[in-house]
Design a protein around this motif. Structure first.
Motif, PDB file in Angstrom:
ATOM      1  N   PHE A  92       1.138  -0.980   0.576  1.00 35.77           N
ATOM      2  CA  PHE A  92      -0.057   0.074  -0.368  1.00 35.77           C
ATOM      3  C   PHE A  92       0.564   1.357   0.088  1.00 35.77           C
ATOM      4  O   PHE A  92       1.453   1.841   1.501  1.00 35.77           O
ATOM      5  CB  PHE A  92      -0.801   0.061   1.198  1.00 35.77           C
ATOM      6  CG  PHE A  92      -1.911   1.225   1.346  1.00 35.77           C
ATOM      7  CD1 PHE A  92      -3.271   1.217   0.319  1.00 35.77           C
ATOM      8  CD2 PHE A  92      -2.180   1.898   2.390  1.00 35.77           C
ATOM      9  CE1 PHE A  92      -4.160   2.279   0.216  1.00 35.77           C
ATOM     10  CE2 PHE A  92      -2.893   2.855   1.709  1.00 35.77           C
ATOM     11  CZ  PHE A  92      -3.723   3.607   1.194  1.00 35.77           C
ATOM     12  N   HIS A  93       0.877   1.676  -1.403  1.00 33.64           N
ATOM     13  CA  HIS A  93       1.672   3.040  -1.310  1.00 33.64           C
ATOM     14  C   HIS A  93       1.276   4.386  -0.787  1.00 33.64           C
ATOM     15  O   HIS A  93       2.070   5.689  -1.593  1.00 33.64           O
ATOM     16  CB  HIS A  93       2.377   2.960  -2.775  1.00 33.64           C
ATOM     17  CG  HIS A  93       3.272   1.903  -2.752  1.00 33.64           C
ATOM     18  ND1 HIS A  93       4.706   1.478  -2.324  1.00 33.64           N
ATOM     19  CD2 HIS A  93       2.865   1.156  -3.482  1.00 33.64           C
ATOM     20  CE1 HIS A  93       5.046   0.441  -2.346  1.00 33.64           C
ATOM     21  NE2 HIS A  93       4.215  -0.678  -3.634  1.00 33.64           N
ATOM     22  N   TYR A  94       0.137   4.290  -1.105  1.00 33.79           N
ATOM     23  CA  TYR A  94      -1.021   6.118  -0.369  1.00 33.79           C
ATOM     24  C   TYR A  94       0.124   6.914   0.366  1.00 33.79           C
ATOM     25  O   TYR A  94       0.045   5.918   2.037  1.00 33.79           O
ATOM     26  CB  TYR A  94      -2.206   5.576  -0.274  1.00 33.79           C
ATOM     27  CG  TYR A  94      -2.488   7.556  -0.489  1.00 33.79           C
ATOM     28  CD1 TYR A  94      -3.040   8.055  -1.912  1.00 33.79           C
ATOM     29  CD2 TYR A  94      -3.135   7.147   0.901  1.00 33.79           C
ATOM     30  CE1 TYR A  94      -3.562   9.107  -0.970  1.00 33.79           C
ATOM     31  CE2 TYR A  94      -3.750   8.384   1.151  1.00 33.79           C
ATOM     32  CZ  TYR A  94      -4.215   9.471   0.335  1.00 33.79           C
ATOM     33  OH  TYR A  94      -4.456  10.569   0.234  1.00 33.79           O
ATOM     34  N   ILE A  95       0.871   7.412   0.752  1.00 34.83           N
ATOM     35  CA  ILE A  95       0.900   8.381   1.728  1.00 34.83           C
ATOM     36  C   ILE A  95       0.423   9.525   1.714  1.00 34.83           C
ATOM     37  O   ILE A  95      -0.576  10.855   0.917  1.00 34.83           O
ATOM     38  CB  ILE A  95       2.368   9.151   0.987  1.00 34.83           C
ATOM     39  CG1 ILE A  95       2.944   7.760   0.878  1.00 34.83           C
ATOM     40  CG2 ILE A  95       2.640  10.163   2.375  1.00 34.83           C
ATOM     41  CD1 ILE A  95       3.894   8.507   0.348  1.00 34.83           C
ATOM     42  N   SER A  96      -1.004   9.773   2.970  1.00 35.56           N
ATOM     43  CA  SER A  96      -1.178  11.278   3.616  1.00 35.56           C
ATOM     44  C   SER A  96      -0.147  11.740   3.772  1.00 35.56           C
ATOM     45  O   SER A  96       0.285  11.450   4.745  1.00 35.56           O
ATOM     46  CB  SER A  96      -2.858  10.568   3.821  1.00 35.56           C
ATOM     47  OG  SER A  96      -2.725  11.342   5.332  1.00 35.56           O
ATOM     48  N   LEU A  97      -0.850  13.462   3.710  1.00 33.67           N
ATOM     49  CA  LEU A  97       0.509  14.606   4.166  1.00 33.67           C
ATOM     50  C   LEU A  97       0.107  14.927   5.843  1.00 33.67           C
ATOM     51  O   LEU A  97       0.937  14.650   6.456  1.00 33.67           O
ATOM     52  CB  LEU A  97       0.745  15.348   4.211  1.00 33.67           C
ATOM     53  CG  LEU A  97       0.570  15.752   2.145  1.00 33.67           C
ATOM     54  CD1 LEU A  97       0.370  16.948   1.544  1.00 33.67           C
ATOM     55  CD2 LEU A  97       2.009  15.037   1.940  1.00 33.67           C
ATOM     56  N   LYS A  98      -1.436  14.386   6.144  1.00 35.92           N
ATOM     57  CA  LYS A  98      -1.954  14.327   7.971  1.00 35.92           C
ATOM     58  C   LYS A  98      -0.261  12.758   8.066  1.00 35.92           C
ATOM     59  O   LYS A  98      -0.369  13.000   9.663  1.00 35.92           O
ATOM     60  CB  LYS A  98      -3.121  14.345   7.835  1.00 35.92           C
ATOM     61  CG  LYS A  98      -4.181  15.512   7.718  1.00 35.92           C
ATOM     62  CD  LYS A  98      -5.257  15.604   7.812  1.00 35.92           C
ATOM     63  CE  LYS A  98      -5.772  17.217   7.289  1.00 35.92           C
ATOM     64  NZ  LYS A  98      -7.618  16.611   7.241  1.00 35.92           N
ATOM     65  N   LEU A  99      -1.063  11.912   8.066  1.00 37.49           N
ATOM     66  CA  LEU A  99      -0.622  10.557   8.622  1.00 37.49           C
ATOM     67  C   LEU A  99       1.348  10.896   8.437  1.00 37.49           C
ATOM     68  O   LEU A  99       1.766  10.423   9.629  1.00 37.49           O
ATOM     69  CB  LEU A  99      -0.782   9.581   8.142  1.00 37.49           C
ATOM     70  CG  LEU A  99      -2.342   9.115   8.069  1.00 37.49           C
ATOM     71  CD1 LEU A  99      -2.543   8.143   7.415  1.00 37.49           C
ATOM     72  CD2 LEU A  99      -2.559   8.867   9.342  1.00 37.49           C
ATOM     73  N   LEU A 100       1.438  11.142   7.222  1.00 35.51           N
ATOM     74  CA  LEU A 100       3.301  12.092   7.653  1.00 35.51           C
ATOM     75  C   LEU A 100       3.726  12.321   8.453  1.00 35.51           C
ATOM     76  O   LEU A 100       4.861  12.161   9.373  1.00 35.51           O
ATOM     77  CB  LEU A 100       2.975  12.507   6.290  1.00 35.51           C
ATOM     78  CG  LEU A 100       4.806  11.885   6.053  1.00 35.51           C
ATOM     79  CD1 LEU A 100       5.953  10.872   5.349  1.00 35.51           C
ATOM     80  CD2 LEU A 100       5.282  12.516   4.280  1.00 35.51           C
ATOM     81  N   ALA A 101       2.868  13.662   8.415  1.00 34.43           N
ATOM     82  CA  ALA A 101       3.176  14.769   9.416  1.00 34.43           C
ATOM     83  C   ALA A 101       2.872  14.221  10.980  1.00 34.43           C
ATOM     84  O   ALA A 101       4.036  14.193  11.526  1.00 34.43           O
ATOM     85  CB  ALA A 101       2.311  15.717   9.630  1.00 34.43           C
TER      86      ALA A 101
END
Length: 397
Positions: A92-101
């Motif tokens: 699963f390669h989708y990256i959420s900016l909120k989750l990344l933060a």
């Protein structure tokens, strides 16, 4: 049994489910063969070999190659949701900016604040444990030495638990092990012994090592009667059994703590218990340990991580959360052999902890399957074709 354990696990954690992926239980050999033969020929009154029977064994072989019940016990549990530690699904390669933060913030907190503090607590605890255990060992009065040794051991174990931010809930403490028997538990991680010893003093059994671990072992045995074996003595079953019998016969010594699986399993299952602990003839005190992987995976995959790397992963996780259940003491029944007794204890631990009760030997992690397992399947298939009575007559010819 697997379905029952899964339902039990859901009831125990229904308010905060871990989301562990479960497998639907398989049909038995006899049921599958009967279904195939019934579909292939409705006119046959008695079972006989049919070419369709081969499909069952081919399907089982392919299922075992893709996803068997043994191999997955030695890999980390896969979660349905991300715990901000590692990816729950690497495809699963989708990256959420909120989750990344949130993940970056978590890394800073775990490695910048929690890890240094935990390492400091662990080093302090180990240093105090070695020094105080050595000093207590020189006290000539046995009662005073035993009393102080218990306090030092509890202090050392609890500091180690604090260094991992361990959150442990103990259930049914009225069933805690006494000095007349052996405590057995399922095995997930090297810290299982610390988790249990955080609440009660035990005599540990194991091989004597070198380095820092050997230094700790020698300090422990100076003040408390632990059972350490040299490398050449570990394989001597009679010597091990003799020392265990002598230990449990002394009511002044702590109960022995043993993990009969012999290796770490990923806390979804309980594998075969070695019969040695159940041949002693003493009371067995079962204990079930269940970890919550959402806050940190306690399983030690020794083929993937070394001990230092594993401890680093543990100390950099959010916390180690687990439940411990003390089960009522169990004794060997009349006419029951050691293997049957071990299986009965294993089933009780699996049912209480919401774990899958497997018959497989955890030694399969490093060895091949024994030929007897294949022979058992062959005999079962012969009984289906010939019937029990004809099979016995054929075997006696």
């Amino acid at each position: 049994m697997e379905l029952k354990a899964t339902e039990k696990n859901h009831q125990l954690y229904k308010h905060y489910t871990s989301g562990i992926i479960a497998k639907v239980p398989d049909s038995t050999l006899q049921q599958e063969i009967q279904d195939l033969q019934h579909n292939a020929d409705h006119l046959t009154l008695r079972p006989r070999f049919k070419l369709a029977d081969v499909f069952f064994f081919c399907r089982k072989a392919l299922e075992s190659i893709v996803d068997d019940d043994v191999t997955k016990c030695f890999s980390a549990q896969e979660l349905e949701s991300w715990n901000l530690l590692t990816r729950s699904n690497y495809n699963f390669h989708y990256i959420s900016l909120k989750l990344l933060a949130l993940w970056v913030l978590g890394v800073l907190i775990r490695y910048g604040v929690l890890l240094p503090f935990r390492v400091t607590v662990a080093i302090t605890g180990i240093f105090l444990f070695i020094v105080l255990s050595t000093l207590v060992g020189f006290i000539p009065c046995i009662k005073l030495r035993t009393y102080l040794s218990d306090k030092v051991h509890l202090m050392g174990y609890r500091l180690c638990v604090r260094s991992l931010t361990g959150i442990i809930t103990y259930h049914n403490r009225e069933n805690k092990p006494k000095n007349d028997g052996i405590c057995v538990a399922n095995h997930t991680t090297p810290i299982d012994g610390i988790i249990l010893a955080n609440d009660c003093c035990y005599s540990l059994v194991g091989q004597l090592h070198g380095g820092l671990l050997g230094m700790i072992q020698r300090a422990m045995v100076k003040s408390s009667p632990h059972i350490w074996f040299e490398r050449a003595e570990v394989k001597d079953r009679h010597l091990v059994a003799k020392r265990l019998r002598n230990h449990v016969a002394d009511k002044n010594k702590h109960p022995v703590l043993i993990f009969p699986e012999g290796t770490c399993v990923n806390n979804t299952s309980v594998m075969m218990f070695r019969k040695g602990s159940f041949e002693i003839g003493c009371t067995i005190y079962p204990a079930a340990i269940k970890y919550d992987p959402r806050f940190g995976d306690a399983f030690w995959n020794s083929s993937k991580f070394g001990l230092v790397g594993y401890l680093l992963r543990m100390m950099s996780s959010w916390a180690i959360v687990c439940n411990v259940w003390y089960l009522p003491p169990m004794n060997r029944k009349e006419g029951e052999d050691a293997v049957q007794f071990a299986n009965r204890v294993k089933a009780a631990i699996a049912a209480q902890g919401g774990l899958v009760d497997l018959i497989w030997d955890a030694g399969l992690k490093r060895t091949k399957v024994k030929g007897t397992f294949k022979e058992e399947q062959q005999e079962l298939y012969s009984k289906i074709l010939l019937g029990d009575h004809e099979y016995q007559n054929h075997g006696s010819i």
